[in-house]
Design a protein around this motif. Structure first.
Motif, PDB file in Angstrom:
ATOM      1  N   GLY A 141       0.801  -1.221   0.000  1.00  0.00           N
ATOM      2  CA  GLY A 141       0.000   0.000   0.000  1.00  0.00           C
ATOM      3  C   GLY A 141       0.832   1.268   0.000  1.00  0.00           C
ATOM      4  O   GLY A 141       0.508   2.239  -0.711  1.00  0.00           O
ATOM      5  N   PHE A 142       1.913   1.281   0.776  1.00  0.00           N
ATOM      6  CA  PHE A 142       2.700   2.507   0.879  1.00  0.00           C
ATOM      7  C   PHE A 142       3.419   2.864  -0.418  1.00  0.00           C
ATOM      8  O   PHE A 142       3.347   4.019  -0.870  1.00  0.00           O
ATOM      9  CB  PHE A 142       3.698   2.376   2.032  1.00  0.00           C
ATOM     10  CG  PHE A 142       4.384   3.664   2.377  1.00  0.00           C
ATOM     11  CD1 PHE A 142       3.676   4.737   2.883  1.00  0.00           C
ATOM     12  CD2 PHE A 142       5.746   3.806   2.176  1.00  0.00           C
ATOM     13  CE1 PHE A 142       4.305   5.926   3.200  1.00  0.00           C
ATOM     14  CE2 PHE A 142       6.395   4.991   2.495  1.00  0.00           C
ATOM     15  CZ  PHE A 142       5.660   6.056   3.009  1.00  0.00           C
ATOM     16  N   PRO A 143       4.109   1.939  -1.095  1.00  0.00           N
ATOM     17  CA  PRO A 143       4.721   2.312  -2.375  1.00  0.00           C
ATOM     18  C   PRO A 143       3.702   2.648  -3.459  1.00  0.00           C
ATOM     19  O   PRO A 143       3.982   3.476  -4.339  1.00  0.00           O
ATOM     20  CB  PRO A 143       5.559   1.085  -2.749  1.00  0.00           C
ATOM     21  CG  PRO A 143       4.997  -0.036  -1.960  1.00  0.00           C
ATOM     22  CD  PRO A 143       4.502   0.576  -0.684  1.00  0.00           C
ATOM     23  N   VAL A 144       2.520   2.019  -3.407  1.00  0.00           N
ATOM     24  CA  VAL A 144       1.473   2.388  -4.357  1.00  0.00           C
ATOM     25  C   VAL A 144       1.046   3.837  -4.124  1.00  0.00           C
ATOM     26  O   VAL A 144       0.832   4.605  -5.075  1.00  0.00           O
ATOM     27  CB  VAL A 144       0.277   1.428  -4.235  1.00  0.00           C
ATOM     28  CG1 VAL A 144      -0.922   1.961  -4.997  1.00  0.00           C
ATOM     29  CG2 VAL A 144       0.655   0.048  -4.752  1.00  0.00           C
ATOM     30  N   LEU A 145       0.931   4.226  -2.845  1.00  0.00           N
ATOM     31  CA  LEU A 145       0.631   5.618  -2.527  1.00  0.00           C
ATOM     32  C   LEU A 145       1.734   6.538  -3.035  1.00  0.00           C
ATOM     33  O   LEU A 145       1.453   7.626  -3.563  1.00  0.00           O
ATOM     34  CB  LEU A 145       0.462   5.765  -1.013  1.00  0.00           C
ATOM     35  CG  LEU A 145       0.175   7.172  -0.481  1.00  0.00           C
ATOM     36  CD1 LEU A 145      -1.200   7.642  -0.931  1.00  0.00           C
ATOM     37  CD2 LEU A 145       0.271   7.203   1.043  1.00  0.00           C
ATOM     38  N   ALA A 146       2.984   6.119  -2.879  1.00  0.00           N
ATOM     39  CA  ALA A 146       4.107   6.952  -3.304  1.00  0.00           C
ATOM     40  C   ALA A 146       4.138   7.143  -4.821  1.00  0.00           C
ATOM     41  O   ALA A 146       4.471   8.231  -5.312  1.00  0.00           O
ATOM     42  CB  ALA A 146       5.417   6.338  -2.821  1.00  0.00           C
ATOM     43  N   LEU A 147       3.813   6.096  -5.566  1.00  0.00           N
ATOM     44  CA  LEU A 147       3.864   6.186  -7.021  1.00  0.00           C
ATOM     45  C   LEU A 147       2.588   6.739  -7.633  1.00  0.00           C
ATOM     46  O   LEU A 147       2.641   7.446  -8.644  1.00  0.00           O
ATOM     47  CB  LEU A 147       4.149   4.798  -7.612  1.00  0.00           C
ATOM     48  CG  LEU A 147       5.556   4.235  -7.418  1.00  0.00           C
ATOM     49  CD1 LEU A 147       5.637   2.839  -8.014  1.00  0.00           C
ATOM     50  CD2 LEU A 147       6.606   5.143  -8.040  1.00  0.00           C
ATOM     51  N   GLY A 148       1.452   6.416  -7.042  1.00  0.00           N
ATOM     52  CA  GLY A 148       0.186   6.763  -7.667  1.00  0.00           C
ATOM     53  C   GLY A 148      -0.421   8.072  -7.230  1.00  0.00           C
ATOM     54  O   GLY A 148      -1.286   8.611  -7.925  1.00  0.00           O
ATOM     55  N   TYR A 149       0.030   8.604  -6.100  1.00  0.00           N
ATOM     56  CA  TYR A 149      -0.583   9.824  -5.569  1.00  0.00           C
ATOM     57  C   TYR A 149       0.414  10.968  -5.722  1.00  0.00           C
ATOM     58  O   TYR A 149       1.437  11.023  -5.040  1.00  0.00           O
ATOM     59  CB  TYR A 149      -0.960   9.608  -4.104  1.00  0.00           C
ATOM     60  CG  TYR A 149      -1.830  10.693  -3.527  1.00  0.00           C
ATOM     61  CD1 TYR A 149      -3.091  10.954  -4.063  1.00  0.00           C
ATOM     62  CD2 TYR A 149      -1.404  11.455  -2.444  1.00  0.00           C
ATOM     63  CE1 TYR A 149      -3.898  11.940  -3.537  1.00  0.00           C
ATOM     64  CE2 TYR A 149      -2.209  12.437  -1.914  1.00  0.00           C
ATOM     65  CZ  TYR A 149      -3.453  12.682  -2.458  1.00  0.00           C
ATOM     66  OH  TYR A 149      -4.247  13.671  -1.933  1.00  0.00           O
ATOM     67  N   LYS A 150       0.132  11.891  -6.621  1.00  0.00           N
ATOM     68  CA  LYS A 150       1.086  12.935  -6.975  1.00  0.00           C
ATOM     69  C   LYS A 150       1.494  13.825  -5.799  1.00  0.00           C
ATOM     70  O   LYS A 150       2.664  14.229  -5.712  1.00  0.00           O
ATOM     71  CB  LYS A 150       0.523  13.787  -8.119  1.00  0.00           C
ATOM     72  CG  LYS A 150       0.385  13.042  -9.430  1.00  0.00           C
ATOM     73  CD  LYS A 150      -0.114  13.931 -10.538  1.00  0.00           C
ATOM     74  CE  LYS A 150       0.875  15.019 -10.890  1.00  0.00           C
ATOM     75  NZ  LYS A 150       0.437  15.808 -12.058  1.00  0.00           N
ATOM     76  N   PRO A 151       0.594  14.190  -4.888  1.00  0.00           N
ATOM     77  CA  PRO A 151       1.029  15.032  -3.756  1.00  0.00           C
ATOM     78  C   PRO A 151       2.107  14.391  -2.891  1.00  0.00           C
ATOM     79  O   PRO A 151       2.850  15.116  -2.219  1.00  0.00           O
ATOM     80  CB  PRO A 151      -0.269  15.244  -2.966  1.00  0.00           C
ATOM     81  CG  PRO A 151      -1.344  15.167  -3.983  1.00  0.00           C
ATOM     82  CD  PRO A 151      -0.876  14.100  -4.944  1.00  0.00           C
ATOM     83  N   TYR A 152       2.208  13.057  -2.888  1.00  0.00           N
ATOM     84  CA  TYR A 152       3.276  12.410  -2.124  1.00  0.00           C
ATOM     85  C   TYR A 152       4.644  12.826  -2.662  1.00  0.00           C
ATOM     86  O   TYR A 152       5.523  13.262  -1.905  1.00  0.00           O
ATOM     87  CB  TYR A 152       3.108  10.891  -2.191  1.00  0.00           C
ATOM     88  CG  TYR A 152       4.183  10.120  -1.447  1.00  0.00           C
ATOM     89  CD1 TYR A 152       3.934   9.603  -0.189  1.00  0.00           C
ATOM     90  CD2 TYR A 152       5.449   9.910  -1.999  1.00  0.00           C
ATOM     91  CE1 TYR A 152       4.915   8.891   0.505  1.00  0.00           C
ATOM     92  CE2 TYR A 152       6.431   9.214  -1.315  1.00  0.00           C
ATOM     93  CZ  TYR A 152       6.155   8.713  -0.066  1.00  0.00           C
ATOM     94  OH  TYR A 152       7.133   8.028   0.615  1.00  0.00           O
ATOM     95  N   VAL A 153       4.832  12.686  -3.948  1.00  0.00           N
ATOM     96  CA  VAL A 153       6.111  13.062  -4.560  1.00  0.00           C
ATOM     97  C   VAL A 153       6.363  14.555  -4.377  1.00  0.00           C
ATOM     98  O   VAL A 153       7.493  14.992  -4.124  1.00  0.00           O
ATOM     99  CB  VAL A 153       6.132  12.672  -6.043  1.00  0.00           C
ATOM    100  CG1 VAL A 153       7.428  13.125  -6.717  1.00  0.00           C
ATOM    101  CG2 VAL A 153       5.971  11.165  -6.192  1.00  0.00           C
ATOM    102  N   ASN A 154       5.309  15.355  -4.497  1.00  0.00           N
ATOM    103  CA  ASN A 154       5.455  16.794  -4.331  1.00  0.00           C
ATOM    104  C   ASN A 154       5.920  17.136  -2.921  1.00  0.00           C
ATOM    105  O   ASN A 154       6.810  17.973  -2.729  1.00  0.00           O
ATOM    106  CB  ASN A 154       4.125  17.478  -4.636  1.00  0.00           C
ATOM    107  CG  ASN A 154       4.220  18.991  -4.545  1.00  0.00           C
ATOM    108  OD1 ASN A 154       5.245  19.576  -4.888  1.00  0.00           O
ATOM    109  ND2 ASN A 154       3.169  19.625  -4.081  1.00  0.00           N
ATOM    110  N   LEU A 155       5.350  16.473  -1.919  1.00  0.00           N
ATOM    111  CA  LEU A 155       5.724  16.744  -0.541  1.00  0.00           C
ATOM    112  C   LEU A 155       7.166  16.336  -0.265  1.00  0.00           C
ATOM    113  O   LEU A 155       7.923  17.069   0.398  1.00  0.00           O
ATOM    114  CB  LEU A 155       4.776  16.002   0.410  1.00  0.00           C
ATOM    115  CG  LEU A 155       5.049  16.152   1.901  1.00  0.00           C
ATOM    116  CD1 LEU A 155       4.978  17.613   2.306  1.00  0.00           C
ATOM    117  CD2 LEU A 155       4.070  15.332   2.709  1.00  0.00           C
TER     118      LEU A 155
END
Length: 418
Positions: A127-141
């Motif tokens: 779940g966590f790497p999927v959030l990192a790759l799929g959710y753009k605000p994660y990379v932005n933060l």
């Protein structure tokens, strides 16, 4: 004999709650580290964190951090940033993205423990790497190094402590997070609703004491009231306005008069607070230890605050999103609805949006995601509890339905014995 029928959703959940293999764990770790390395190599890494580090460097040089109008945190944040100000830029370049991802990971793990999800399960590991790759605000933060990551870690940890009846320690965690960035101030309403005055006192006194200490160490601390607060109340200038996802900032860009936009945003926030109070008072439908009630109330309070916050950037939703995603193991939770995933679609990576919604118009998508989640949270909070009726048979009589004796709460799909 009663025969239970498990739907495809329950079978998928059972599969996700099983332990992840070692290769999957390594792949997940590689994905997260890959995001950290890629952001460290970009030229604009740590752009938001630079304002806080600059404030600490100004303090060490004998100046006032509030001479810079873009330093918008409490005086306590200057003290928290002093260790960063003493580190070389090369060290910060490689350590800051790892720290941001680590804080988000702490929030994810605390959210999982909140719902008794095994930390080695597929749900946790993948779940966590999927959030990192799929959710753009994660990379932005992770890229800009915004201190929102501290709040994203602190809120799940505080709720986990509160669920374990350690409200005083939960207040301490919230207070330390507010001392770094005053994002979790609305969570104080949760302590009020729960009547946990000791925890509320910790959440208030910790940042207050640290801010007083910081103010005593800097020249002209009154600039916080005469320069910083007026800048915040006026909203963002041309530098940050294109990324402000608050309805107060977005609606005027779409042609709505500003007074109407303010009225709409505050009406939505008021409805959100009312829904949070209603959700907190509704305890009859709980079939677990109250985790879902605690999480949904806190998330509703934060979403209501984001509607009127100036600014309200895309990565703010990372404060509540890990908690909401982890709640998927509970029947009736928001992630069980397809509307939840539709609301997040504007912020999903690799979606081919028109070029008009990129760059300086990205706030339109972020505002849509914020408003969509807020509406779903209000709908969930105001929804009445449901019970299921099962047929009851007695010897010598045909099957019949007897609500008086057969009404039972919907069975939880989560595993609580880990």
């Amino acid at each position: 004999m009663k025969r239970e029928n498990h739907g495809s959703g329950d079978r998928l959940l059972d599969w996700l709650l099983r332990p992840a293999s070692r290769p999957w764990q390594l792949v997940s770790l590689a994905v997260v580290l890959g995001v950290c390395v890629s952001t460290s190599l970009r030229e604009n890494w740590g752009s938001d964190n630079a304002f806080v580090v600059k404030a600490a460097q100004t303090l060490l040089a004998g100046g006032s951090p509030y001479e810079d109008k873009r330093f918008l945190y409490l005086p306590s944040a200057v003290l928290m940033a002093v260790p960063e100000a003493l580190l070389p830029t090369t060290v910060l370049r490689w350590s800051l993205p790892v720290a941001m991802s680590g804080l988000l990971g702490i929030g994810w793990l605390a959210a999982l423990r909140m719902f008794s999800v095994p930390l080695r399960s597929r749900f946790a590991v993948v779940g966590f790497p999927v959030l990192a790759l799929g959710y753009k605000p994660y990379v932005n933060l992770v890229l800009i190094g915004n201190w929102t990551a501290i709040s994203a870690a602190a809120l799940p940890v505080a709720l986990l402590l509160a669920h374990r009846r350690r409200w005083g320690t939960a207040g301490l965690v919230v207070g330390l997070a507010i001392a770094c960035k005053p994002m979790l101030v609305p969570v104080g309403l949760l302590f009020v609703m729960a009547r946990r005055w000791r925890g509320l006192a910790a959440a208030v006194l910790v940042p207050l004491g640290l801010s007083l200490a910081g103010a005593l160490l800097m020249p002209s601390p009154s600039l916080f009231f005469t320069k910083t607060l007026p800048f915040l109340f006026r909203g963002q200038d041309a530098y940050a306005l294109p990324w402000d996802a608050s309805p107060i900032a977005v609606l005027p860009r779409l042609g709505v008069p500003e007074p109407v936009a303010v009225l709409v945003a505050f009406a939505g926030a008021g409805a959100g607070l009312w829904a949070a109070w209603t959700r907190w008072r509704r305890t009859g439908e709980e079939t677990d230890g109250g985790e879902l009630r605690l999480v949904e109330t806190a998330c509703m309070v934060m979403l209501a605050a984001f509607l009127v916050s100036r600014p309200s950037f895309d990565h703010y939703l990372l404060v509540v999103l890990p908690l909401l995603l982890a709640s998927a193991v509970r029947p009736g939770s928001m992630p069980r609805s397809p509307w939840f995933w539709l609301a997040l679609t504007p912020q999903v990576a690799l979606v081919p949006w028109p070029s008009e919604l990129a760059h300086k118009r990205r706030a339109f998508k972020d505002c849509a995601a914020l408003c969509g989640l807020a509406i779903l949270a209000v709908r969930r909070a105001l929804r009445s509890g449901r019970v299921t009726l099962e047929p009851v048979t007695t010897a010598g009589s045909p099957p019949r339905t007897e609500p008086e004796c057969a009404a039972t709460p919907a069975e939880s799909a989560s595993r609580t014995a880990f």
